[in-house]
Design a protein around this motif. Structure first.
Motif, PDB file in Angstrom:
ATOM      1  N   LEU A  24      37.287  31.241  40.451  1.00 43.93           N
ATOM      2  CA  LEU A  24      37.036  31.779  41.795  1.00 43.93           C
ATOM      3  C   LEU A  24      35.851  31.061  42.449  1.00 43.93           C
ATOM      4  O   LEU A  24      35.914  30.684  43.624  1.00 43.93           O
ATOM      5  CB  LEU A  24      36.772  33.289  41.716  1.00 43.93           C
ATOM      6  N   LYS A  25      34.778  30.877  41.675  1.00 45.31           N
ATOM      7  CA  LYS A  25      33.595  30.188  42.216  1.00 45.31           C
ATOM      8  C   LYS A  25      33.924  28.756  42.611  1.00 45.31           C
ATOM      9  O   LYS A  25      33.439  28.265  43.647  1.00 45.31           O
ATOM     10  CB  LYS A  25      32.470  30.199  41.169  1.00 45.31           C
ATOM     11  N   ASN A  26      34.732  28.086  41.807  1.00 47.53           N
ATOM     12  CA  ASN A  26      35.115  26.700  42.103  1.00 47.53           C
ATOM     13  C   ASN A  26      35.942  26.589  43.378  1.00 47.53           C
ATOM     14  O   ASN A  26      36.077  25.506  43.947  1.00 47.53           O
ATOM     15  CB  ASN A  26      35.891  26.094  40.928  1.00 47.53           C
ATOM     16  N   ASN A  27      36.508  27.726  43.808  1.00 46.58           N
ATOM     17  CA  ASN A  27      37.281  27.758  45.050  1.00 46.58           C
ATOM     18  C   ASN A  27      36.449  28.327  46.205  1.00 46.58           C
ATOM     19  O   ASN A  27      36.998  28.787  47.205  1.00 46.58           O
ATOM     20  CB  ASN A  27      38.557  28.565  44.856  1.00 46.58           C
ATOM     21  N   GLY A  28      35.143  28.298  46.015  1.00 44.87           N
ATOM     22  CA  GLY A  28      34.229  28.685  47.090  1.00 44.87           C
ATOM     23  C   GLY A  28      34.070  30.168  47.315  1.00 44.87           C
ATOM     24  O   GLY A  28      33.597  30.591  48.378  1.00 44.87           O
ATOM     25  N   ILE A  29      34.457  30.988  46.324  1.00 42.38           N
ATOM     26  CA  ILE A  29      34.343  32.445  46.470  1.00 42.38           C
ATOM     27  C   ILE A  29      33.110  32.942  45.731  1.00 42.38           C
ATOM     28  O   ILE A  29      32.905  32.639  44.552  1.00 42.38           O
ATOM     29  CB  ILE A  29      35.606  33.145  45.946  1.00 42.38           C
ATOM     30  N   GLN A  30      32.286  33.717  46.435  1.00 40.04           N
ATOM     31  CA  GLN A  30      31.063  34.262  45.859  1.00 40.04           C
ATOM     32  C   GLN A  30      31.398  35.498  45.014  1.00 40.04           C
ATOM     33  O   GLN A  30      31.944  36.482  45.518  1.00 40.04           O
ATOM     34  CB  GLN A  30      30.102  34.667  46.973  1.00 40.04           C
ATOM     35  N   VAL A  31      31.083  35.444  43.716  1.00 37.20           N
ATOM     36  CA  VAL A  31      31.299  36.578  42.817  1.00 37.20           C
ATOM     37  C   VAL A  31      29.939  37.180  42.480  1.00 37.20           C
ATOM     38  O   VAL A  31      29.061  36.499  41.952  1.00 37.20           O
ATOM     39  CB  VAL A  31      32.014  36.144  41.518  1.00 37.20           C
ATOM     40  N   ILE A  32      29.760  38.459  42.809  1.00 39.96           N
ATOM     41  CA  ILE A  32      28.466  39.126  42.624  1.00 39.96           C
ATOM     42  C   ILE A  32      28.595  40.184  41.532  1.00 39.96           C
ATOM     43  O   ILE A  32      29.375  41.128  41.653  1.00 39.96           O
ATOM     44  CB  ILE A  32      27.990  39.777  43.940  1.00 39.96           C
ATOM     45  N   PHE A  33      27.812  40.008  40.480  1.00 40.93           N
ATOM     46  CA  PHE A  33      27.844  40.944  39.354  1.00 40.93           C
ATOM     47  C   PHE A  33      26.747  41.991  39.529  1.00 40.93           C
ATOM     48  O   PHE A  33      25.572  41.653  39.701  1.00 40.93           O
ATOM     49  CB  PHE A  33      27.632  40.202  38.033  1.00 40.93           C
ATOM     50  N   LEU A  34      27.133  43.255  39.457  1.00 39.95           N
ATOM     51  CA  LEU A  34      26.177  44.355  39.572  1.00 39.95           C
ATOM     52  C   LEU A  34      26.258  45.243  38.332  1.00 39.95           C
ATOM     53  O   LEU A  34      27.306  45.369  37.711  1.00 39.95           O
ATOM     54  CB  LEU A  34      26.461  45.181  40.829  1.00 39.95           C
ATOM     55  N   ASP A  35      25.119  45.883  38.012  1.00 40.87           N
ATOM     56  CA  ASP A  35      25.023  46.683  36.784  1.00 40.87           C
ATOM     57  C   ASP A  35      24.872  48.175  37.054  1.00 40.87           C
ATOM     58  O   ASP A  35      24.259  48.883  36.270  1.00 40.87           O
ATOM     59  CB  ASP A  35      23.811  46.221  35.958  1.00 40.87           C
TER      60      ASP A  35
END
Length: 348
Positions: free
Chosen positions: A145-156
């Protein structure tokens, strides 16, 4: 003389650095020890667990987001920002009527489940960001996903054990979605209510003893003494059987070990989402040996449940005040005579 001047210059420099560092650190909004964010000139920095993010002023606020965890829908709904969601995973776990209607209308798409996300579909939707908990086994998917320009945000947020720290994540979503004022107002309201309810609970004349959770197979997963469940029970002025424990995770115990601790227990809370005590016995006949099962009161978290969806895990992540209010109503009903339970339900 030169050495003395140099030494003084060094000392003043160190003091200035420390002062500058201290001032700088005050700019951070601390959600918890795990999560902090800072906004400066429209740019947004985020520290979330082991992950660090930097967003320039052209990236936020987000206009199109995907949620891969149902709990995060609670924050979006509290901000009235459901129209910014373009995709969710496992929609059967979503409780929000508004989000479900947007799904029916096709304005929100189903992007798969934790078993398998529809990566091609997600990429084609071109979201500004995806919010999710980090699952190590999905690292390859995240990378794609990141390689396709999509920002992935991990939250805890699911790891937070202080009730109001879990609520405070609404401030972060407010920053991301351009709803800072709404987020701050909601947090302040919940925080004030929570504080007032804690004071109310202290007026109770008795402090009942409490058991929590239930067995899965042959193991009872008892919340540690530093978990959110334990904090809610303490703030409701009741005595949890593991109140002196310091763990932030569940402890695994056999039925015999739990039985030995429950002789004077009056309330059993978070007992799954069973429909009746009879159903509980069918699942585990050992429950019938507990005094609290036969003489006490048992409460589940099924007060707002629709099939697989449970609002305790959705709006409940924001409304720590209502969860505390439920516990106070359970342990000290005389303090809230007119209040009806929101997330909890007594088993008959």
């Amino acid at each position: 003389m030169k050495q003395r001047i140099l030494l003084l210059f060094t000392v003043f420099s160190l003091i200035a650095c420390k002062r500058e560092s201290k001032i700088s650190s005050l700019d951070w909004t601390h959600i918890s020890n795990r999560t902090q964010f800072k906004e400066h000139d429209g740019a947004l920095q985020l520290k979330s667990g082991n992950f660090t993010y930097n967003f320039n002023k052209n990236q936020t606020p987000f206009k199109k987001i995907i949620l891969l965890n149902a709990s995060m829908a609670g924050y979006i709904s509290a901000l009235g920002a459901e129209n910014l969601i373009i995709g969710v995973s496992s929609p059967e776990y979503i409780y929000s009527e508004k989000i479900l209607n947007l799904l029916k209308e096709g304005k929100i798409q189903n992007v798969g489940s934790e078993q398998k996300y529809d990566v091609e579909k997600i990429i084609s939707m071109k979201p500004d960001a995806i919010f999710t908990n980090h699952i190590a086994s999905f690292d390859n998917t995240y990378e794609l996903l990141k390689n396709n320009g999509i920002q992935v945000i991990f939250l805890d947020e699911y790891m937070e054990q202080q009730p109001l720290e879990k609520t405070a994540y609404i401030k972060l979503f407010g920053e991301f979605l351009g709803k800072e004022k709404e987020a701050e107002a909601t947090y302040q309201e919940v925080e004030k209510n929570y504080g007032d309810l804690k004071k109310l609970a202290l007026k109770a004349k008795e402090k009942p003893v409490v058991l929590a959770n239930e067995m899965y197979g042959n193991v009872w997963y008892l919340p540690g003494g530093n978990t959110s469940v334990a904090h809610y029970i303490a703030d409701a002025n009741a005595s949890y059987i593991l109140k002196d424990n310091k763990d932030e995770k569940a402890l695994t115990m056999s039925f015999e070990e739990v039985y030995a601790k429950t002789g004077n227990v009056q309330y059993w809370v978070n007992a799954g989402s069973h429909a009746s005590k009879k159903e509980m016995l069918k699942m585990n006949a050992f429950y019938g040996k507990l005094d609290v099962f036969n003489k006490g009161k048992i409460y589940t978290i099924a007060g707002k449940e629709k099939q697989k969806a449970n609002d305790f895990f959705e709006s409940g992540v924001v409304r720590a005040d209502l969860i505390l209010k439920d516990y106070i109503k359970i342990f000290h009903p005389e303090l809230l005579p007119d209040y009806q339970l929101t997330y909890m339900k007594e088993l008959q």
